[in-house]
Design a protein around this motif. Structure first.
Motif, PDB file in Angstrom:
ATOM      1  N   ALA A 227      -5.242 -21.466  36.518  1.00  0.00           N
ATOM      2  CA  ALA A 227      -5.522 -21.022  35.152  1.00  0.00           C
ATOM      3  C   ALA A 227      -4.266 -20.476  34.490  1.00  0.00           C
ATOM      4  CB  ALA A 227      -6.621 -19.965  35.164  1.00  0.00           C
ATOM      5  N   MET A 228      -3.454 -19.771  35.263  1.00  0.00           N
ATOM      6  CA  MET A 228      -2.209 -19.235  34.739  1.00  0.00           C
ATOM      7  C   MET A 228      -1.245 -20.356  34.362  1.00  0.00           C
ATOM      8  SD  MET A 228       0.405 -16.570  36.599  1.00  0.00           S
ATOM      9  CE  MET A 228      -0.957 -15.517  37.093  1.00  0.00           C
ATOM     10  N   GLY A 229      -1.197 -21.399  35.222  1.00  0.00           N
ATOM     11  CA  GLY A 229      -0.306 -22.519  34.957  1.00  0.00           C
ATOM     12  C   GLY A 229      -0.667 -23.278  33.696  1.00  0.00           C
ATOM     13  N   LEU A 230      -1.914 -23.239  33.310  1.00  0.00           N
ATOM     14  CA  LEU A 230      -2.372 -23.922  32.098  1.00  0.00           C
ATOM     15  C   LEU A 230      -2.352 -23.006  30.877  1.00  0.00           C
ATOM     16  CD1 LEU A 230      -5.376 -25.883  33.634  1.00  0.00           C
ATOM     17  CD2 LEU A 230      -3.279 -26.876  32.703  1.00  0.00           C
ATOM     18  N   GLY A 231      -1.911 -21.786  31.059  1.00  0.00           N
ATOM     19  CA  GLY A 231      -1.820 -20.851  29.946  1.00  0.00           C
ATOM     20  C   GLY A 231      -3.146 -20.230  29.552  1.00  0.00           C
ATOM     21  N   LEU A 232      -4.162 -20.314  30.426  1.00  0.00           N
ATOM     22  CA  LEU A 232      -5.464 -19.732  30.126  1.00  0.00           C
ATOM     23  C   LEU A 232      -5.573 -18.285  30.586  1.00  0.00           C
ATOM     24  CD1 LEU A 232      -7.646 -22.811  31.122  1.00  0.00           C
ATOM     25  CD2 LEU A 232      -7.124 -22.014  28.816  1.00  0.00           C
ATOM     26  N   VAL A 233      -4.631 -17.868  31.405  1.00  0.00           N
ATOM     27  CA  VAL A 233      -4.539 -16.489  31.875  1.00  0.00           C
ATOM     28  C   VAL A 233      -3.097 -16.046  31.694  1.00  0.00           C
ATOM     29  CG1 VAL A 233      -4.678 -14.995  33.910  1.00  0.00           C
ATOM     30  CG2 VAL A 233      -6.415 -16.731  33.548  1.00  0.00           C
ATOM     31  N   GLU A 234      -2.922 -14.818  31.239  1.00  0.00           N
ATOM     32  CA  GLU A 234      -1.565 -14.334  31.020  1.00  0.00           C
ATOM     33  C   GLU A 234      -0.791 -14.271  32.336  1.00  0.00           C
ATOM     34  OE1 GLU A 234      -1.569  -9.559  31.135  1.00  0.00           O
ATOM     35  OE2 GLU A 234      -2.756 -10.392  29.487  1.00  0.00           O
ATOM     36  N   GLN A 235       0.499 -14.396  32.239  1.00  0.00           N
ATOM     37  CA  GLN A 235       1.357 -14.361  33.424  1.00  0.00           C
ATOM     38  C   GLN A 235       1.400 -12.951  34.016  1.00  0.00           C
ATOM     39  OE1 GLN A 235       2.975 -17.032  34.844  1.00  0.00           O
ATOM     40  NE2 GLN A 235       1.953 -18.349  33.343  1.00  0.00           N
ATOM     41  N   TYR A 236       1.141 -12.857  35.306  1.00  0.00           N
ATOM     42  CA  TYR A 236       1.267 -11.576  36.004  1.00  0.00           C
ATOM     43  C   TYR A 236       1.430 -11.864  37.485  1.00  0.00           C
ATOM     44  CZ  TYR A 236      -3.657 -12.003  37.419  1.00  0.00           C
ATOM     45  OH  TYR A 236      -4.843 -12.444  37.947  1.00  0.00           O
ATOM     46  N   ASP A 237       1.847 -10.865  38.232  1.00  0.00           N
ATOM     47  CA  ASP A 237       2.095 -11.043  39.658  1.00  0.00           C
ATOM     48  C   ASP A 237       0.777 -11.094  40.419  1.00  0.00           C
ATOM     49  OD1 ASP A 237       4.833 -11.030  39.297  1.00  0.00           O
ATOM     50  OD2 ASP A 237       4.983  -8.844  39.497  1.00  0.00           O
TER      51      ASP A 237
END
Length: 283
Positions: A227-237
């Protein structure tokens, strides 16, 4: 079909468990049991010196014994019964009656003759799920159940007009499982004619809980990474290290893991809303 001796032993155990929960000047008790799609219910009516009234709530041992009996009496061709009735006398005499053919319902008030004075309907989707767990050959399936299964098989869910971002999400291996689980739930709601666009958030939470309860932590991390890779979740560790433990356990132990799961909830919700909107337009 189970061993007759084993079935009789379980019936004896149910009768004893029922007997032991009754007190006072009672003479007879009628007990009605229904199990459907991993849910079960027991209701009873007791006759004593004051007349007839609802019996005491059944305990966990009674539920387990009834469920064991239903499984024990399963036949490879004929499946198993839908509901059962026990009439027990204070003298120790008892009689079991099994319903293999009539559509069951949840008992509210039980008659001493094995009838239901009051009851609540069991949803069609639950009956389909139960039929999958206890299949019958076609010649042994009641017409009402065949009709429900045929109606279920005819339901075709509408696909949303995915944009590239969401198309890639549902084509992802992990999110594809989420989407398939969601479609199963929506199909059940359509079959029961209770699909409500206003309940999208609740349905999303339900599916989210199902996924979390059936996965290891590393599988949830995989969903988050996709989801993060598709920009659906903000980037975080994302949580690092060994996440092979069950997600529920990690949720209790790690605030980092809990935060990751909360970040995924909006994706579940948006996916659910898109699916429901598409289905609502189709109607």
């Amino acid at each position: 079909m189970g061993d007759l001796r084993s079935e009789h032993e379980i019936e004896n155990r149910i009768a004893l468990l029922t007997f032991d929960r009754l007190t006072g000047d009672w003479s007879d008790v009628a007990v009605y049991f229904v199990e459907c799609a991993q849910s079960s219910q027991i209701e009873s009516t007791v006759i004593d010196g004051t007349g007839s009234h609802q019996g005491p709530p059944a305990d966990g041992d009674s539920y387990s014994a009834w469920e064991e009996l239903r499984h024990e009496m399963t036949d490879p061709l004929k499946g198993t019964w839908y509901s059962a009735f026990l009439l027990l006398s204070k003298t120790g005499q008892y009689r079991f009656v099994y319903n293999y053919d009539d559509r069951p319902s949840w008992p509210v008030e039980v008659g001493m003759d094995g009838s239901l004075v009051r009851s609540l309907p069991i949803s069609a989707s639950a009956l389909v799920e139960d039929a999958q767990a206890f299949p019958r050959a076609a010649e042994y399936e009641p017409e009402w159940m065949t009709g429900i299964r045929e109606k279920s098989a005819q339901i075709v869910l509408a696909d949303p007009d995915w944009d590239d971002q969401w198309q890639q999400l549902v084509e992802n291996q992990g999110w594809g499982i989420v989407d398939a689980t969601l479609q199963t739930e929506i199909k059940s709601l359509v079959l029961d004619d209770v699909l409500d666009p206003g309940e999208a958030q609740a349905l999303a939470r339900q599916v989210f809980t199902q996924i979390v309860s059936s996965t290891a932590g590393n599988q949830m991390r995989y969903l988050a990474r996709a989801a993060m890779g598709l920009g659906l979740v903000e980037q975080y560790d994302l949580p690092s290290g060994d996440l092979t433990a069950d997600s529920w356990d990690l949720l209790e132990e790690s605030s980092e893991f809990a935060r990751m799961l909360e970040m995924l909830v909006p994706v579940f919700t948006e996916l659910t809303e898109r699916r429901i909107r598409a289905q609502t337009r189709q109607r």
